[in-house]
Design a protein around this motif. Sequence first.
Motif, PDB file in Angstrom:
ATOM      1  N   LEU A 454      -8.576 -14.147  -5.655  1.00 55.44           N
ATOM      2  CA  LEU A 454      -7.649 -15.451  -5.134  1.00 55.44           C
ATOM      3  C   LEU A 454      -6.855 -15.120  -3.952  1.00 55.44           C
ATOM      4  CD1 LEU A 454      -6.962 -18.245  -6.194  1.00 55.44           C
ATOM      5  CD2 LEU A 454      -5.164 -17.122  -7.805  1.00 55.44           C
ATOM      6  N   PHE A 455      -6.543 -13.897  -3.635  1.00 51.58           N
ATOM      7  CA  PHE A 455      -5.708 -13.459  -2.530  1.00 51.58           C
ATOM      8  C   PHE A 455      -6.399 -12.456  -1.883  1.00 51.58           C
ATOM      9  CE2 PHE A 455      -2.619 -15.092  -5.277  1.00 51.58           C
ATOM     10  CZ  PHE A 455      -1.766 -15.969  -4.515  1.00 51.58           C
ATOM     11  N   ASN A 456      -6.169 -12.451  -0.294  1.00 52.29           N
ATOM     12  CA  ASN A 456      -6.995 -11.625   0.621  1.00 52.29           C
ATOM     13  C   ASN A 456      -5.821 -10.499   1.058  1.00 52.29           C
ATOM     14  OD1 ASN A 456      -5.067 -12.513   2.475  1.00 52.29           O
ATOM     15  ND2 ASN A 456      -6.812 -13.868   3.614  1.00 52.29           N
ATOM     16  N   ALA A 457      -6.270  -9.616   1.919  1.00 50.58           N
ATOM     17  CA  ALA A 457      -5.401  -8.604   2.172  1.00 50.58           C
ATOM     18  C   ALA A 457      -4.280  -8.843   3.183  1.00 50.58           C
ATOM     19  CB  ALA A 457      -6.209  -7.307   3.072  1.00 50.58           C
ATOM     20  N   TYR A 458      -4.131 -10.094   3.479  1.00 55.73           N
ATOM     21  CA  TYR A 458      -2.977 -10.550   4.409  1.00 55.73           C
ATOM     22  C   TYR A 458      -2.083 -11.547   3.745  1.00 55.73           C
ATOM     23  CZ  TYR A 458      -6.720  -8.833   7.642  1.00 55.73           C
ATOM     24  OH  TYR A 458      -7.537  -8.043   8.082  1.00 55.73           O
ATOM     25  N   GLY A 459      -2.249 -11.498   2.445  1.00 53.02           N
ATOM     26  CA  GLY A 459      -1.248 -12.363   1.775  1.00 53.02           C
ATOM     27  C   GLY A 459      -1.585 -13.814   1.437  1.00 53.02           C
ATOM     28  N   GLN A 460      -3.055 -13.953   1.930  1.00 57.00           N
ATOM     29  CA  GLN A 460      -3.335 -15.473   2.111  1.00 57.00           C
ATOM     30  C   GLN A 460      -3.974 -15.855   0.828  1.00 57.00           C
ATOM     31  OE1 GLN A 460      -5.716 -15.051   5.515  1.00 57.00           O
ATOM     32  NE2 GLN A 460      -4.027 -15.797   6.843  1.00 57.00           N
ATOM     33  N   ARG A 461      -3.869 -17.087   0.267  1.00 61.93           N
ATOM     34  CA  ARG A 461      -4.560 -17.612  -0.921  1.00 61.93           C
ATOM     35  C   ARG A 461      -5.836 -18.130  -0.718  1.00 61.93           C
ATOM     36  NH1 ARG A 461      -4.972 -21.975  -4.701  1.00 61.93           N
ATOM     37  NH2 ARG A 461      -4.627 -21.419  -6.635  1.00 61.93           N
ATOM     38  N   ALA A 645      -5.446  -0.179   3.874  1.00 66.31           N
ATOM     39  CA  ALA A 645      -5.155  -1.786   4.660  1.00 66.31           C
ATOM     40  C   ALA A 645      -3.732  -1.766   4.722  1.00 66.31           C
ATOM     41  CB  ALA A 645      -6.048  -2.682   3.535  1.00 66.31           C
ATOM     42  N   ARG A 646      -3.176  -2.505   5.430  1.00 64.65           N
ATOM     43  CA  ARG A 646      -1.864  -2.809   5.714  1.00 64.65           C
ATOM     44  C   ARG A 646      -1.375  -4.157   4.774  1.00 64.65           C
ATOM     45  NH1 ARG A 646      -0.258   0.085  10.401  1.00 64.65           N
ATOM     46  NH2 ARG A 646      -1.762   0.795  11.674  1.00 64.65           N
ATOM     47  N   THR A 647      -0.647  -3.658   3.914  1.00 63.00           N
ATOM     48  CA  THR A 647      -0.356  -4.643   2.746  1.00 63.00           C
ATOM     49  C   THR A 647       1.142  -4.851   2.404  1.00 63.00           C
ATOM     50  OG1 THR A 647      -0.679  -3.395   0.754  1.00 63.00           O
ATOM     51  CG2 THR A 647      -2.663  -4.360   1.702  1.00 63.00           C
ATOM     52  N   ARG A 648       2.023  -4.193   2.972  1.00 56.72           N
ATOM     53  CA  ARG A 648       3.358  -4.131   2.457  1.00 56.72           C
ATOM     54  C   ARG A 648       4.006  -5.103   3.057  1.00 56.72           C
ATOM     55  NH1 ARG A 648       5.720   0.314   0.798  1.00 56.72           N
ATOM     56  NH2 ARG A 648       3.899   0.297  -0.363  1.00 56.72           N
ATOM     57  N   ASP A 649       3.622  -5.744   4.133  1.00 55.33           N
ATOM     58  CA  ASP A 649       4.319  -6.981   4.430  1.00 55.33           C
ATOM     59  C   ASP A 649       4.251  -8.173   3.702  1.00 55.33           C
ATOM     60  OD1 ASP A 649       5.218  -5.609   6.701  1.00 55.33           O
ATOM     61  OD2 ASP A 649       3.647  -6.505   8.003  1.00 55.33           O
ATOM     62  N   HIS A 650       3.154  -8.118   2.844  1.00 58.28           N
ATOM     63  CA  HIS A 650       2.652  -9.147   1.739  1.00 58.28           C
ATOM     64  C   HIS A 650       2.755  -8.781   0.437  1.00 58.28           C
ATOM     65  CE1 HIS A 650       0.912 -10.209   5.668  1.00 58.28           C
ATOM     66  NE2 HIS A 650       0.051  -9.365   5.542  1.00 58.28           N
ATOM     67  N   TYR A 651       2.585  -7.547  -0.281  1.00 53.97           N
ATOM     68  CA  TYR A 651       2.547  -7.306  -1.273  1.00 53.97           C
ATOM     69  C   TYR A 651       3.432  -5.926  -1.727  1.00 53.97           C
ATOM     70  CZ  TYR A 651      -1.595  -9.947  -1.129  1.00 53.97           C
ATOM     71  OH  TYR A 651      -2.610 -10.928  -0.757  1.00 53.97           O
ATOM     72  N   ASP A 652       3.876  -5.954  -2.973  1.00 56.27           N
ATOM     73  CA  ASP A 652       4.763  -4.965  -3.475  1.00 56.27           C
ATOM     74  C   ASP A 652       4.068  -3.678  -3.507  1.00 56.27           C
ATOM     75  OD1 ASP A 652       7.150  -6.725  -3.373  1.00 56.27           O
ATOM     76  OD2 ASP A 652       6.859  -7.114  -5.462  1.00 56.27           O
ATOM     77  N   VAL A 653       2.924  -3.901  -4.184  1.00 62.02           N
ATOM     78  CA  VAL A 653       1.798  -2.768  -4.425  1.00 62.02           C
ATOM     79  C   VAL A 653       0.489  -3.091  -3.569  1.00 62.02           C
ATOM     80  CG1 VAL A 653       1.001  -3.931  -6.337  1.00 62.02           C
ATOM     81  CG2 VAL A 653       0.618  -1.396  -5.984  1.00 62.02           C
ATOM     82  N   ASN A 654       0.019  -1.858  -2.885  1.00 60.53           N
ATOM     83  CA  ASN A 654      -1.196  -2.058  -2.102  1.00 60.53           C
ATOM     84  C   ASN A 654      -2.559  -2.040  -3.263  1.00 60.53           C
ATOM     85  OD1 ASN A 654      -3.568  -1.623  -0.762  1.00 60.53           O
ATOM     86  ND2 ASN A 654      -2.761  -0.747   0.815  1.00 60.53           N
ATOM     87  N   PRO A 655      -3.298  -3.179  -3.423  1.00 60.93           N
ATOM     88  CA  PRO A 655      -4.389  -3.177  -4.544  1.00 60.93           C
ATOM     89  C   PRO A 655      -5.444  -2.760  -4.054  1.00 60.93           C
ATOM     90  CG  PRO A 655      -4.036  -5.374  -3.518  1.00 60.93           C
ATOM     91  CD  PRO A 655      -2.958  -4.539  -2.676  1.00 60.93           C
ATOM     92  N   PHE A 656      -5.827  -2.209  -2.812  1.00 60.55           N
ATOM     93  CA  PHE A 656      -6.819  -1.802  -2.461  1.00 60.55           C
ATOM     94  C   PHE A 656      -7.197  -0.267  -2.195  1.00 60.55           C
ATOM     95  CE2 PHE A 656      -5.641  -5.871  -0.311  1.00 60.55           C
ATOM     96  CZ  PHE A 656      -6.581  -6.784  -0.800  1.00 60.55           C
ATOM     97  N   VAL A 674      -4.891   7.975   6.211  1.00 59.07           N
ATOM     98  CA  VAL A 674      -3.441   7.331   6.740  1.00 59.07           C
ATOM     99  C   VAL A 674      -3.011   6.297   5.854  1.00 59.07           C
ATOM    100  CG1 VAL A 674      -2.731   6.120   9.006  1.00 59.07           C
ATOM    101  CG2 VAL A 674      -4.336   7.922   8.994  1.00 59.07           C
ATOM    102  N   VAL A 675      -2.115   6.410   5.198  1.00 61.73           N
ATOM    103  CA  VAL A 675      -1.907   5.545   4.023  1.00 61.73           C
ATOM    104  C   VAL A 675      -0.458   4.726   3.918  1.00 61.73           C
ATOM    105  CG1 VAL A 675      -2.885   7.600   2.673  1.00 61.73           C
ATOM    106  CG2 VAL A 675      -0.414   7.710   3.004  1.00 61.73           C
ATOM    107  N   GLU A 676      -0.376   3.982   3.060  1.00 62.57           N
ATOM    108  CA  GLU A 676       0.836   3.212   2.575  1.00 62.57           C
ATOM    109  C   GLU A 676       1.437   3.836   1.475  1.00 62.57           C
ATOM    110  OE1 GLU A 676       0.809  -1.350   3.835  1.00 62.57           O
ATOM    111  OE2 GLU A 676       0.217  -0.999   1.779  1.00 62.57           O
TER     112      GLU A 676
END
Length: 719
Positions: A454-461, A645-656, A674-676
């Motif tokens: 339902l959501f991609n790595a960029y916080g988009q539905r 993947a850079r997800t911190r701007d979109h998600y509280d936890v990196n799901p990938f 190279v990690v979040e």
Amino acid sequence: MTGPASKAPGGTVTQHDRSHQPTVTVIVPSYLGAKLLPTSLGSLARQTLAPREFEVVVVLNGPEDESRTAIDDVRTAFPELRLRIVEASTAGAGNARNLGLDAAAGRSVTFVDADDEVTPGYLKALLAHAGLGIVPVASVADVTDGGAAPTFDNYLSNRLLARAGEVTDPTQIPSSLGFVAGKIIPTAVARASRFDTTLRSGEDVVYWFDVFEAAPFRIRPVALDSDGVYLRHVVANSISRQARSYDFSVTQRLDVIERLWSRPAEEPRSRKLRASFISGQVSLVNAHLRVEPDDHTRVVEDIRSRGLEDAIPWRRLNAGIARDLGILYSFLPYADTSALVAARRIRDRGVVVDVVSNKMGADKPTDWSAGVIARENLDRTFEVDARTAAFEWGPLKTFTRRALAKVAEWEDEKGLYRSVYSRTMWPGSNLVAALLKLRRPEIRWIAEFSDPQLFNAYGQRRVGQASTDSLWKELAAGLASAGVDAPADRNIPHLVELLAYALADEIVFTNQHQRTFMLDYLPEQQLVERVLERSRVSHHPTLPESFYHRVDGEYPLEPGLLNMAYFGAFYATRGLTEVVEALKALTPAERTKVRLHVFTSDPATLSQELEAHGLTDVVTANPYVSYFAFLELTTRMDVLLVNDARTRDHYDVNPFLPSKWSDYAGSGSDVWAVVEEGSILSTMPTAYRSPLGDPGAAVAAVRRMLADRGLADAPDLTR
């Protein structure tokens, strides 16, 4: 005229007529054959070929019985028959045939089993069809108890009869060499090869392959009107009893395959014949598995223990035995991450499956070599020809309809499937699996989520709307029966997740954060408990070490340097900016000791970017390589680079969790991640780690790599 008794290797020879060299020696191995020999020897005594032109050598092997008396009776009845006896001290058909070859006085030899017989014109017909470099092959008629007429409906004769009288290559009719008898060859050629006495069956297959490889020949099937037929006596149900024996149908077949696979087979004809012979042996293993399908795991383990994985035609071995199904929209041979992971899942699960997938389009690269990943567990595969789409209802509906039709066709042939495994991405897999579950609740559905739908790595539905057609209505009704409303907006990504949550028997997430993330955003929170009860977390499987060495390494690496590698999209201006900045920050001396080898889809563009950043001396841009070339490269690099993947701007936890991690984990090389902060990748046992967006930490990581390899700059003691 009968000469005195004489000795031959392996036993006693009696009644050797030395007055005239026979044209052909007929070798008859006999094990407790007292009741059988009168028939076989009688058929030889009645040959239309002049008695002085052939001799019969009976090789008695095994416990003593009344065979000598039976032979004496034949001598009395047919005094013109040139008949000798060799006694073997060791039982075994292969040993007996070798002794017969040693004792043969004829210019050519042929074999007749003691429990078979031949027609009166048999020897004359074989000799008439022989020639320089040409081996005559008689058709075989099966004779059963009860007086029924002999039948030519068997694997030995079906193709021979159609080519009677023609000279052809045995690779065109490999079954012609799958039976020891029915042929005449020069004695010198026959003796140049030996029957393998360690084989308990199938030694004739290996023997004829060795004869062919040593002295390649062509064959000429004997015409039926020449009265040259080999009559094979078949005991009713004997084959079916053997097929139920693991020892005969598997162990002894693998023994034969092992011998064949060990042969050089340097010429194309030899390789083709060997492959045909191996396929014939594998067909017998398959016959056993059709009766005893639960033996498949044991068979695979036995094949692996012998190192025969590449020798086996796996589709033939697995033909017809799959009772489980895979609906995998993206599957091999496409060089797609989802396809490769699905193949590894199938291998890891160890269950034979039929797979329905989709044609992924001409723009999708293929890698046929990767087929070996799942080959041990694949029966049938079928590609639906539907336009590739992720969340577009029309193409998904086409894929669903055609996939279900193929599954129904297969089930009509082999019965209902026990389970269905589906994997998203791509989402179409879940639609088919859900419908199978709804229409047949007893099937076990295993649903795997590669990533959130339902959501991609960029916080988009993600969006894509289904139509209110019959497919939608059936799926919506299925959800309703499970106590869940279908998405009011008919959103396909939402639907794909809901179907698995509400209907699947087992749900697989690739990491813990993914499961937490997907369940936290789920509007239908009443399903969370069900999902937690039925789900498990499983990282992508890592292949065994042998897969990392399937190809020889051709990519050059300069020794004495820190060789790092990155596989995937790489941009000097975005993405791995901290790595780019770190490389630019190295001292000139350090730069001479570092090489980053990048394998990417667009090396030309990357080369231009590297030149603009002054990094062409440090970073090398290369095109993608095949999967096994990639695995081999990972073993030779000092350090493998992987990034979150850079997800911190979109998600509280990196799901990938990057899929490359599972490949790197089996390489034996060090990994730089190279990690979040708090990501799953950050918890993996990597040799080096630095945060996303921190060039200073990346520089420090590279310098640690240099120091660990003794490549760091010596300190300046004058300062």
